[in-house]
Motif scaffolding. Structure first.
Motif, PDB file in Angstrom:
ATOM      1  N   GLY A   1       4.020  -4.174 -29.832  1.00  0.00           N
ATOM      2  CA  GLY A   1       5.302  -3.648 -30.255  1.00  0.00           C
ATOM      3  C   GLY A   1       5.893  -2.498 -29.663  1.00  0.00           C
ATOM      4  N   MET A   2       5.487  -1.757 -28.877  1.00  0.00           N
ATOM      5  CA  MET A   2       6.388  -0.508 -28.254  1.00  0.00           C
ATOM      6  C   MET A   2       6.364  -0.671 -26.665  1.00  0.00           C
ATOM      7  N   HIS A   3       7.189  -0.144 -25.591  1.00  0.00           N
ATOM      8  CA  HIS A   3       7.213   0.018 -24.119  1.00  0.00           C
ATOM      9  C   HIS A   3       5.788   0.421 -24.068  1.00  0.00           C
ATOM     10  N   LEU A   4       5.006   0.078 -23.362  1.00  0.00           N
ATOM     11  CA  LEU A   4       3.934   0.725 -22.761  1.00  0.00           C
ATOM     12  C   LEU A   4       3.731   0.928 -21.466  1.00  0.00           C
ATOM     13  N   ILE A   5       4.315   0.227 -20.621  1.00  0.00           N
ATOM     14  CA  ILE A   5       4.610   0.987 -19.055  1.00  0.00           C
ATOM     15  C   ILE A   5       5.887   0.898 -19.040  1.00  0.00           C
ATOM     16  N   SER A   6       6.280   1.962 -18.383  1.00  0.00           N
ATOM     17  CA  SER A   6       7.513   1.983 -17.923  1.00  0.00           C
ATOM     18  C   SER A   6       8.428   3.343 -17.626  1.00  0.00           C
ATOM     19  N   PRO A   7       9.143   3.434 -16.017  1.00  0.00           N
ATOM     20  CA  PRO A   7       9.272   4.477 -15.962  1.00  0.00           C
ATOM     21  C   PRO A   7      10.279   5.762 -17.511  1.00  0.00           C
ATOM     22  N   LEU A   8      10.441   6.492 -17.367  1.00  0.00           N
ATOM     23  CA  LEU A   8      11.586   7.073 -17.602  1.00  0.00           C
ATOM     24  C   LEU A   8      12.703   7.337 -16.214  1.00  0.00           C
ATOM     25  N   PRO A   9      14.166   7.535 -17.251  1.00  0.00           N
ATOM     26  CA  PRO A   9      14.929   8.399 -16.079  1.00  0.00           C
ATOM     27  C   PRO A   9      15.115   9.079 -14.968  1.00  0.00           C
ATOM     28  N   VAL A  10      13.811   9.787 -15.446  1.00  0.00           N
ATOM     29  CA  VAL A  10      13.721  11.346 -14.333  1.00  0.00           C
ATOM     30  C   VAL A  10      13.157  10.562 -13.062  1.00  0.00           C
ATOM     31  N   ALA A  11      12.399   9.385 -13.178  1.00  0.00           N
ATOM     32  CA  ALA A  11      11.043   9.134 -12.700  1.00  0.00           C
ATOM     33  C   ALA A  11      12.179   8.643 -10.409  1.00  0.00           C
ATOM     34  N   ASN A  12      11.070   8.323  -9.826  1.00  0.00           N
ATOM     35  CA  ASN A  12      11.319   7.985  -8.239  1.00  0.00           C
ATOM     36  C   ASN A  12      11.191   6.491  -8.876  1.00  0.00           C
ATOM     37  N   LEU A  13      12.286   5.136  -8.352  1.00  0.00           N
ATOM     38  CA  LEU A  13      11.437   3.825  -8.907  1.00  0.00           C
ATOM     39  C   LEU A  13      11.330   3.367  -7.665  1.00  0.00           C
ATOM     40  N   LYS A  14      10.420   2.805  -8.130  1.00  0.00           N
ATOM     41  CA  LYS A  14      10.270   1.540  -6.747  1.00  0.00           C
ATOM     42  C   LYS A  14      10.726  -0.196  -7.344  1.00  0.00           C
ATOM     43  N   PRO A  15      11.812  -0.534  -6.544  1.00  0.00           N
ATOM     44  CA  PRO A  15      12.165  -2.229  -7.242  1.00  0.00           C
ATOM     45  C   PRO A  15      10.358  -2.951  -7.452  1.00  0.00           C
ATOM     46  N   GLY A  16      10.555  -3.722  -8.700  1.00  0.00           N
ATOM     47  CA  GLY A  16       9.778  -4.421  -9.392  1.00  0.00           C
ATOM     48  C   GLY A  16       8.317  -4.128 -10.041  1.00  0.00           C
ATOM     49  N   SER A  17       8.796  -2.868  -9.692  1.00  0.00           N
ATOM     50  CA  SER A  17       6.990  -1.709 -10.986  1.00  0.00           C
ATOM     51  C   SER A  17       7.115  -1.404 -11.565  1.00  0.00           C
ATOM     52  N   ALA A  18       6.831  -1.301 -12.434  1.00  0.00           N
ATOM     53  CA  ALA A  18       7.146  -0.329 -13.928  1.00  0.00           C
ATOM     54  C   ALA A  18       6.286   0.314 -14.070  1.00  0.00           C
ATOM     55  N   THR A  19       6.451   0.965 -12.588  1.00  0.00           N
ATOM     56  CA  THR A  19       6.032   2.075 -12.330  1.00  0.00           C
ATOM     57  C   THR A  19       4.143   2.859 -13.431  1.00  0.00           C
ATOM     58  N   LEU A  20       4.801   3.634 -14.195  1.00  0.00           N
ATOM     59  CA  LEU A  20       3.563   4.025 -14.924  1.00  0.00           C
ATOM     60  C   LEU A  20       3.919   4.906 -16.806  1.00  0.00           C
ATOM     61  N   PRO A  21       1.848   4.414 -17.224  1.00  0.00           N
ATOM     62  CA  PRO A  21       2.138   4.529 -18.247  1.00  0.00           C
ATOM     63  C   PRO A  21       3.045   5.445 -19.226  1.00  0.00           C
ATOM     64  N   LEU A  22       2.732   5.408 -19.781  1.00  0.00           N
ATOM     65  CA  LEU A  22       4.629   6.342 -20.882  1.00  0.00           C
ATOM     66  C   LEU A  22       3.428   7.714 -20.809  1.00  0.00           C
ATOM     67  N   PRO A  23       3.288   8.319 -21.665  1.00  0.00           N
ATOM     68  CA  PRO A  23       2.916   9.950 -21.749  1.00  0.00           C
ATOM     69  C   PRO A  23       2.455   9.161 -23.452  1.00  0.00           C
ATOM     70  N   GLY A  24       1.226   9.371 -23.642  1.00  0.00           N
ATOM     71  CA  GLY A  24       0.806   9.278 -24.945  1.00  0.00           C
ATOM     72  C   GLY A  24       0.091   7.410 -24.668  1.00  0.00           C
ATOM     73  N   ILE A  25       0.544   7.159 -23.821  1.00  0.00           N
ATOM     74  CA  ILE A  25      -0.582   5.948 -22.997  1.00  0.00           C
ATOM     75  C   ILE A  25      -1.717   5.773 -22.253  1.00  0.00           C
ATOM     76  N   ASP A  26      -2.519   5.064 -22.664  1.00  0.00           N
ATOM     77  CA  ASP A  26      -3.597   5.616 -21.347  1.00  0.00           C
ATOM     78  C   ASP A  26      -3.989   3.695 -21.069  1.00  0.00           C
ATOM     79  N   ALA A  27      -3.658   3.584 -19.903  1.00  0.00           N
ATOM     80  CA  ALA A  27      -3.918   2.200 -19.071  1.00  0.00           C
ATOM     81  C   ALA A  27      -4.278   2.532 -18.140  1.00  0.00           C
ATOM     82  N   ASP A  28      -5.194   1.044 -17.481  1.00  0.00           N
ATOM     83  CA  ASP A  28      -5.521   1.400 -16.308  1.00  0.00           C
ATOM     84  C   ASP A  28      -6.252  -0.559 -15.419  1.00  0.00           C
TER      85      ASP A  28
END
Ligand code: PRX
Length: 634
Positions: free
Chosen positions: A421-448
């Motif tokens: 329903g909503m984004h689960l793994i994504s950077p925020l605009p303050v993140a360091n980005l790597k092209p092709g990576s969705a970076t980290l689970p969002l705050p409040g999300i526990d993924a693995d």
């Protein structure tokens, strides 16, 4: 798919945030926000405060009947009230809520106050058609204001909607319509696409012959084609006629937090499409929060998500999240490259779009035309870009970053699904980005990323993507199929993790690299297409005895269909049969089912129990090792 991954793993570039953006961002410190999100219930409880509740909830999360989680227990709320009515008494009253633009350069603007009145009229009209709280209204509409209005009208009176993507055709339509069993269908005469008008009414006329539950068909005269009232059958009525004379006031139905909001069908690898069911309050909290933080939405933004509303990205991020945040959402109808490949960039310049969210397949498509088109336009209004639907290859990421973002706008690579329903793994605009990576689970999300037993795999090693703890906008079940809900998503791992159906890998910084589906679901231009649906459409052709399909890599679409067919006696795979088969599949499923190749075979690899082993076909096709063949029939 996996071939792409080796490229991804060599990707080492890091892009630092744009500090001007960080200064004004809602979240200025990523790590601190992630830390806050670890107290999941507290985090989401706080986020629920952005809405007006008729009655506050008693408990954030009820886990007593896993995996049937409940969020914001006993809270009473209404989505349309919060997305529209709430803004009428603020200075957003006369702000544009919906900016509709089409490829012909026409536009239509609806302020929050105008939208309020339109939603109310339609809500009253639906009530007059006998629609009650908890019932379903189906829609088969192009990207037009009436689609958003009708969806909100359903929310207002507590009805569920089931939107069928207008690019799906008769067979797919009938299956979805009959599963949802709606009494009312809302559709349109046609839609604009690449300079033509695609007739939708013809498809509906044919399909509804097989949909016994539909009592009323509401027709939006969208393209102004020459259908006359007298052309309509007894159960059909024009949208304008339907709402004529209706009151523009309508009280919002008090909905329980867990009351159903909508059904949206998506494809699995086996069986019929899955009716993913979302409920009210958790969905609202999830989509509004993620849009606000991931794209850093502020007053004055002009938000444009290019997805069609017929898919989850359109539901969550064309209509609901932006309106819940009181922002202006641009709704575009047409092709990305019509009248020329600068069409989208022209719109960005003309209206001053600030946040732009699209799919890798569209970027790859537009890349083909070179840097010339984006250079014609002033794209300096853009502040944040986004990508969704499939892994974005680093080349496309870099092209988007350089040519559209001018190396100053970060790209939010958002991983999520119809089910989430909503984004689960994504950077925020303050993140360091790597092209092709969705970076980290969002705050409040526990993924693995885990192995078959559900144990975390070491960094650098691939495994199954799981979500370990519930999240507010999660789907609650599959419509009228709890058993399938439990079996498909929650049974695989004994710890009760949500099985996403994707393979992934975390790098040395813990960044996630999504590698594609672990099941037989195809991703064609970012659209999820079920192998079994394509196979059954082949088999419904008189020439085909058996069919197996796999995804074949394609530089633009990501994947296209490769079909292996066993033909019936007396048939031969010649050019005219190939053409006929293509037409047939298109008729059944629509343009989403992009056929690459068709190959005639004598046999298909099967397990002893008769299941087609598509894995073997894929390996053969890509010239790879066959892997474990012990279950193969012969
Ligand atoms: O394989 C993943 C891919 O899309 C699937 C979900 O498809 P659907 O339900 O149609 O929703 C698409 C829009 C949310 C996932 O299982 N996917 C989606 N986003 C990404 C992605 N793969 C890699 N990176 C992404 N950002």
């Amino acid at each position: 798919m996996l071939k792409d991954t080796s490229v991804l793993l060599d990707e080492r570039r890091i892009f630092k945030p744009n500090y001007e953006l960080v200064e004004e961002a809602h979240v200025k410190n990523w790590e601190a926000e992630l830390e806050k999100g670890k107290d999941l219930e507290k985090y989401w409880a706080e986020k629920s405060e952005q809405f007006e509740w008729f009655k506050p909830w008693d408990k954030v999360l009820d886990e007593s009947n896993k995996p049937f989680y409940k969020w914001f227990v006993n809270g009473k709320i209404n989505l349309a009230y919060n997305a529209v009515d709430r803004w009428i008494s603020t200075d957003k009253r006369n702000q544009v809520a919906i900016l509709y633009v089409n490829e012909r350069g026409e536009e239509k603007k609806l302020t929050y106050f105008e939208l309020y009145r339109e939603v109310n009229k339609m809500a009253n009209a639906l009530k007059n058609l006998g629609i009650k709280k908890g019932e379903t209204v189906s829609m088969y509409l192009p990207m037009c204001p009436e689609l958003l209005i009708s969806m909100l009208a359903c929310n207002k009176i507590g009805a569920m909607h089931s939107v069928v993507y207008s690019g799906l055709s008769v067979g797919a339509f009938v299956e979805r319509m009959n599963d949802a069993k709606a009494k009312v269908l809302i559709t349109a005469d046609g839609t604009y696409r690449r300079g033509k008008i695609i007739n939708l009414k013809n498809i509906v006329d044919e399909a509804v012959l097989q949909c016994p539950t539909i009592e009323t068909i509401v027709v939006v005269n969208h393209t102004g084609s020459d259908i006359e009232v007298s052309d309509l059958s007894g159960r059909e009525i024009f949208y304008d006629r339907l709402i004529e004379g209706e009151s523009d006031e309508c009280e919002a139905e008090e909905m329980d937090a867990e009351d159903p909001l909508f059904i949206l069908y998506t494809s699995g690898s086996t069986g019929k499409p899955k009716g993913v069911l979302h409920t009210t309050a958790g969905y609202m909290v999830g989509v509004a929060t993620t849009l606000k933080y991931v794209f850093d939405i502020h007053d004055g933004d002009l938000w444009w998500c290019t997805a069609d509303i017929g898919w989850i990205t359109g539901h969550s991020y064309v209509i609901y999240a932006p309106l819940l945040l009181g922002t202006t959402t641009l709704v575009y109808e047409g092709a990305p490259d019509f009248p020329d490949p600068g069409a989208w960039w022209n719109i960005v310049e003309k209206y001053g779009v600030t946040k732009f969210y699209t799919a890798p397949t569209a970027i790859r498509h537009l890349m083909r035309f070179g840097e010339k088109y984006p250079q014609i336009y002033n794209l300096s209004s853009l502040k944040v870009l986004g990508s969704v639907g499939e892994p974005i290859n680093p080349e496309a990421w870099m092209w988007f970053y350089k040519n559209i973002g001018k190396e100053k706008t970060p790209i939010m690579d958002t991983w999520w699904q119809t089910e989430t329903g909503m984004h689960l793994i994504s950077p925020l605009p303050v993140a360091n980005l790597k092209p092709g990576s969705a970076t980290l689970p969002l705050p409040g999300i526990d993924a693995d990323v885990v192995d078959e037993k559900g144990n975390s795999v070491p960094l650098g090693k691939g495994g199954y993507l799981v979500i370990k703890k519930p999240w507010p906008a999660m789907f609650r079940t599959l419509y009228e199929d709890e058993e399938r809900f439990v079996n498909v998503y929650w049974k695989e791992f004994p710890q009760g993790f949500y099985r996403a159906g994707d393979m992934a890998r975390k790098d040395e910084d813990g960044y996630y690299w999504i590698q594609g589906r672990s099941d037989d679901v195809l991703k064609i231009a970012g659209h999820r297409v079920g192998t079994s649906e394509v196979e059954s459409s082949f088999v419904s052709h008189s020439a085909v005895a058996e069919a197996a399909v796999i995804g074949k890599s394609d530089p633009i679409k990501g994947q296209v269909i490769k079909a292996f067919l066993i033909l019936r006696e007396g048939y031969e795979l010649n050019t005219s049969l190939i053409e006929d088969l293509k037409k047939h599949v298109r008729y059944e499923l629509g343009p989403v089912a992009v056929l690459g190749e068709i190959e005639q075979v004598d046999k298909l690899p099967k397990t002893r129990s008769g299941k087609i082993m598509r894995r073997i076909l894929r390996a053969q096709e890509e010239g790879e090792e066959l892997g474990d063949t012990s279950t193969l029939e012969e």
